[in-house]
Design a protein around this motif. Structure first.
Motif, PDB file in Angstrom:
ATOM      1  N   LEU A 136       0.848  -1.265  -0.114  1.00 42.77           N
ATOM      2  CA  LEU A 136       0.025   0.095  -0.100  1.00 42.77           C
ATOM      3  C   LEU A 136       0.919   1.224  -0.094  1.00 42.77           C
ATOM      4  O   LEU A 136       0.509   2.306  -0.714  1.00 42.77           O
ATOM      5  CB  LEU A 136      -0.741   0.174   1.308  1.00 42.77           C
ATOM      6  CG  LEU A 136      -1.688   1.096   1.363  1.00 42.77           C
ATOM      7  CD1 LEU A 136      -2.788   1.307   0.327  1.00 42.77           C
ATOM      8  CD2 LEU A 136      -2.603   1.090   2.931  1.00 42.77           C
ATOM      9  N   ARG A 141       1.730   2.535  -3.343  1.00 43.97           N
ATOM     10  CA  ARG A 141       0.553   3.188  -3.891  1.00 43.97           C
ATOM     11  C   ARG A 141       0.726   4.666  -3.535  1.00 43.97           C
ATOM     12  O   ARG A 141       0.421   5.649  -4.404  1.00 43.97           O
ATOM     13  CB  ARG A 141      -0.681   2.446  -3.639  1.00 43.97           C
ATOM     14  CG  ARG A 141      -0.993   1.090  -4.367  1.00 43.97           C
ATOM     15  CD  ARG A 141      -1.352   1.162  -5.626  1.00 43.97           C
ATOM     16  NE  ARG A 141      -2.650   1.734  -5.860  1.00 43.97           N
ATOM     17  CZ  ARG A 141      -3.704   1.024  -6.260  1.00 43.97           C
ATOM     18  NH1 ARG A 141      -3.808  -0.293  -5.969  1.00 43.97           N
ATOM     19  NH2 ARG A 141      -4.955   1.686  -6.360  1.00 43.97           N
ATOM     20  N   ILE A 142       0.678   4.896  -2.296  1.00 44.06           N
ATOM     21  CA  ILE A 142       0.605   6.359  -1.987  1.00 44.06           C
ATOM     22  C   ILE A 142       1.898   7.044  -2.366  1.00 44.06           C
ATOM     23  O   ILE A 142       1.764   8.367  -2.759  1.00 44.06           O
ATOM     24  CB  ILE A 142       0.867   6.383  -0.257  1.00 44.06           C
ATOM     25  CG1 ILE A 142      -0.610   5.686   0.166  1.00 44.06           C
ATOM     26  CG2 ILE A 142       0.527   7.865   0.146  1.00 44.06           C
ATOM     27  CD1 ILE A 142      -0.575   5.523   1.676  1.00 44.06           C
ATOM     28  N   ASN A 163       3.498   6.520  -5.244  1.00 47.02           N
ATOM     29  CA  ASN A 163       3.081   6.795  -6.632  1.00 47.02           C
ATOM     30  C   ASN A 163       2.528   7.999  -6.646  1.00 47.02           C
ATOM     31  O   ASN A 163       2.919   8.937  -7.612  1.00 47.02           O
ATOM     32  CB  ASN A 163       2.219   5.682  -7.252  1.00 47.02           C
ATOM     33  CG  ASN A 163       2.941   4.388  -7.831  1.00 47.02           C
ATOM     34  OD1 ASN A 163       2.057   3.507  -7.470  1.00 47.02           O
ATOM     35  ND2 ASN A 163       4.046   4.598  -8.208  1.00 47.02           N
ATOM     36  N   LYS A 164       1.705   8.538  -5.893  1.00 44.91           N
ATOM     37  CA  LYS A 164       0.834   9.741  -5.806  1.00 44.91           C
ATOM     38  C   LYS A 164       1.710  10.781  -5.437  1.00 44.91           C
ATOM     39  O   LYS A 164       1.894  11.886  -6.260  1.00 44.91           O
ATOM     40  CB  LYS A 164      -0.221   9.869  -4.993  1.00 44.91           C
ATOM     41  CG  LYS A 164      -1.154  11.012  -4.865  1.00 44.91           C
ATOM     42  CD  LYS A 164      -2.379  10.652  -5.169  1.00 44.91           C
ATOM     43  CE  LYS A 164      -3.376  12.090  -5.278  1.00 44.91           C
ATOM     44  NZ  LYS A 164      -4.880  11.518  -5.629  1.00 44.91           N
ATOM     45  N   SER A 175      -3.466   5.749  -8.366  1.00 44.06           N
ATOM     46  CA  SER A 175      -2.235   5.651  -7.782  1.00 44.06           C
ATOM     47  C   SER A 175      -2.640   5.277  -6.385  1.00 44.06           C
ATOM     48  O   SER A 175      -2.622   3.924  -6.133  1.00 44.06           O
ATOM     49  CB  SER A 175      -1.370   6.631  -7.794  1.00 44.06           C
ATOM     50  OG  SER A 175      -1.907   7.902  -7.592  1.00 44.06           O
ATOM     51  N   SER A 176      -2.810   6.150  -5.455  1.00 38.60           N
ATOM     52  CA  SER A 176      -3.139   6.063  -4.311  1.00 38.60           C
ATOM     53  C   SER A 176      -4.591   5.607  -3.819  1.00 38.60           C
ATOM     54  O   SER A 176      -5.394   6.614  -4.344  1.00 38.60           O
ATOM     55  CB  SER A 176      -2.804   7.132  -3.100  1.00 38.60           C
ATOM     56  OG  SER A 176      -3.199   6.715  -1.678  1.00 38.60           O
ATOM     57  N   PRO A 177      -5.102   4.737  -3.259  1.00 41.84           N
ATOM     58  CA  PRO A 177      -6.343   4.627  -2.901  1.00 41.84           C
ATOM     59  C   PRO A 177      -6.912   5.187  -1.898  1.00 41.84           C
ATOM     60  O   PRO A 177      -7.975   5.330  -1.691  1.00 41.84           O
ATOM     61  CB  PRO A 177      -6.549   2.975  -2.674  1.00 41.84           C
ATOM     62  CG  PRO A 177      -5.230   2.627  -2.330  1.00 41.84           C
ATOM     63  CD  PRO A 177      -4.184   3.464  -2.854  1.00 41.84           C
ATOM     64  N   ILE A 178      -6.206   5.970  -1.134  1.00 41.57           N
ATOM     65  CA  ILE A 178      -6.424   6.768   0.093  1.00 41.57           C
ATOM     66  C   ILE A 178      -6.504   8.158  -0.409  1.00 41.57           C
ATOM     67  O   ILE A 178      -5.595   8.835  -0.900  1.00 41.57           O
ATOM     68  CB  ILE A 178      -5.411   6.705   1.017  1.00 41.57           C
ATOM     69  CG1 ILE A 178      -4.822   5.476   1.093  1.00 41.57           C
ATOM     70  CG2 ILE A 178      -5.750   7.392   2.206  1.00 41.57           C
ATOM     71  CD1 ILE A 178      -5.562   4.453   1.998  1.00 41.57           C
TER      72      ILE A 178
END
Lengths: 361, 185
Positions: free
Chosen positions: A261, A264-265, A267-268, B62-65
């Protein structure tokens, strides 16, 4: 392994996608005990698993569940369990036995904030527990870390494949968010995973064959040392299975290393920093064991700094530092106990590194 | 055209917060977008308030949050207090007038109060209040088309509840009608 996929795109929770993938990977048995945030796995399987194909059982505890996995794996069945952090701690004695007995099985840890009973929010604080053994003795698990609902499904197949290839327990280390969120997923089709032939399985004495015996203990330490040597040889072979993902690594001045996870953060955060003119690459270890040390060593000679981002107090950063071996500064940013960093927080950390090390835009 | 919407649904457990989000996510799927639905599954859910965020994007998510939202659907006071500051400037805030005493004072977002519970009671099915609100959201934004939402109802509602689809559709259209009137006023 040749994976074929459903044409249909579905919207599923990570836990449900993982459970459906387990059915499609033709498991013979699941033994588990409910714990948030992974109870949907047991719920989904008890609802959708065809009893003619095997057994789905809610044991009386995690300790019972892992020992059922141990026994069933020893008889050559394709079996799994799933739990979350505190439950994993309870299972570790059994996991050590399964590793010593060199039996394949799938373990799933949808981890949550710790230590202790902790929280039920996402965490990556079980990195040490997952990659350094966890239980007693010199053993390793094959550890895969998904970062999407798609990978929650895919890695069931990959993990079982590797577990059976190396006769070693494989662990999917995920977290509460990936388990609970819904995303688009295309499920792997039944039949993608070949049935294995466990000629070592303890299934009783046949007239034409010697009895198979599975042991995890020896009176003579020399025998135990030989077993250990065998395990170490296997772990050395395992290194060839290392998997990772690189993102915008060309001309990167700073490298982020993050898994699951957190990646993913990050990536942003990369998207934000890109607008500011500094190029930041990302390495996402997909296998946490084996760890992509060689690639990190190579990249550490090209970049000016590395930032490791984790949902813990700094665990994988130790493996990154070993791989970097002083080639460049290694920074760390983490949140604990179930809290998540925002992409802005990570951007702020990157900015600090840029200023401290006067990295040119 | 690039699409990227982050929406927060928040309120009491029982108001249909999670299903509102789910139906929107399925509508996004219906239109071929990338979608992510993330529920609160933590102690807040057990304590009564629930929330879920939905991301609908034409690019890989990208971020699911999410930390800031284009739209907030806030159906009780604690949710209003918690999320009103997290709506992006120019964004939309929809709230339930029956539940909220202190409304956001921001002037850089579009705020619309709805008496959805009252309307739902008039329809004699108070459970469809969430669909009235969702209808208003669809009317005032370009996240997804109403047809996709209507289609999504079939995906989200279990077969045994499919006889309730017509009343849910009616509620969605009612919500659109109310929001349309508000815009005209």
């Amino acid at each position: 392994m040749n994976m074929s996929y459903d044409k249909n795109v579905r919207l599923m929770k990570g836990n449900e996608a993982l459970a459906e993938a387990a059915i499609r990977a033709e498991i013979d048995g699941y033994f588990g005990y409910p714990i948030t945030p992974q109870s949907e796995i047991l719920e989904y399987l008890s609802k959708n698993f065809n009893e003619e194909d095997g057994v789905v059982l809610q044991a009386e505890s995690e300790i019972a569940a892992i020992n059922m996995v141990f026994g069933a794996a020893g008889s050559g069945k394709r079996v799994m369990t799933s739990t979350s952090s505190p439950g994993m701690s309870l299972m570790l004695e059994g996991v050590s036995y399964i590793a010593a007995a060199q039996l394949p099985c799938l373990l799933v840890n949808i981890s949550r904030g710790g230590p202790g009973l902790g929280t039920i929010q996402p965490s990556q604080a079980d990195y040490f527990q997952s990659t350094k053994g966890g239980g007693h003795g010199d053993y390793r698990l094959i550890v895969l870390a998904p970062n999407s609902v798609q990978e929650m499904a895919d890695f069931v197949f990959d993990a079982i494949y590797l577990a059976e290839k190396y006769r070693n327990p494989a662990l999917i280390l995920s977290d509460g968010t990936l388990g609970q969120m819904m995303e688009k997923v295309r499920l792997p089709e039944k039949g993608s995973l070949p049935k294995f032939i466990p000629d070592w399985a303890a299934k009783g004495k046949r007239k034409d064959k010697e009895r198979n015996i599975i042991l995890t203990s020896a009176v003579d330490p020399a025998v135990m040392e030989n077993l250990n040597k065998e395990l170490q040889k296997k772990y050395a072979l395992l290194q060839s299975e290392v998997r990772y993902e690189l993102n915008e690594i060309e001309d990167a001045q700073i490298l982020i290393v993050a898994f699951g996870l957190s990646a993913r953060i990050c990536n942003k955060a990369q998207e934000i920093v890109k607008e500011k003119g500094v190029s930041v690459g990302l390495l996402r270890p997909i296998t946490l064991y084996p760890f992509p040390s060689d690639t990190i060593t190579k990249l550490s000679k090209k970049v000016q700094a590395i930032l490791v981002v984790e949902l813990n107090a700094g665990q994988m950063v130790e493996d990154v530092k070993l791989a970097v071996n002083g080639n460049c500064p290694v920074h760390f940013y983490g949140r604990m106990g179930g809290e998540l960093p925002t992409p802005e927080e990570i951007y702020f950390e990157l900015k600090k590194i840029i200023d401290e090390q006067s990295i040119e835009k | 055209m690039d699409k990227d919407h982050e929406i927060i649904f928040a309120g009491f457990g029982g108001q249909g917060i999670l299903s509102m989000g789910k139906i929107l996510a399925y509508a996004g799927l219906e239109e071929g977008y990338e979608v992510c639905w993330l529920p609160s599954y933590g102690p807040e859910m057990r304590g009564g308030t629930a929330n879920c965020s939905v991301i609908i994007s034409s690019k890989k998510i990208s971020s699911p949050i999410s930390t800031n939202y284009d739209c907030g659907i806030l159906l009780n006071q604690p949710s209003m207090d918690k999320f009103e500051s997290k709506i992006k400037p120019g964004g939309i805030l929809l709230y339930e007038t029956a539940e909220i005493i202190k409304v956001s004072e921001r002037d850089d977002i579009n705020i619309l109060g709805l008496s959805a519970f009252e309307e739902a009671q008039k329809m004699e099915v108070k459970q469809v209040a969430n669909m009235i609100i969702l209808g208003a959201l669809i009317n005032n934004t370009c996240i997804v088309k109403i047809d996709s939402v209507l289609k999504a109802l079939e995906d989200v509602l279990p077969q045994r509840h499919h006889h309730l689809i017509p009343i849910n559709k009616k509620a969605l259209l009612k919500g659109m009608e109310i929001a349309e009137k508000e815009v005209l006023n």
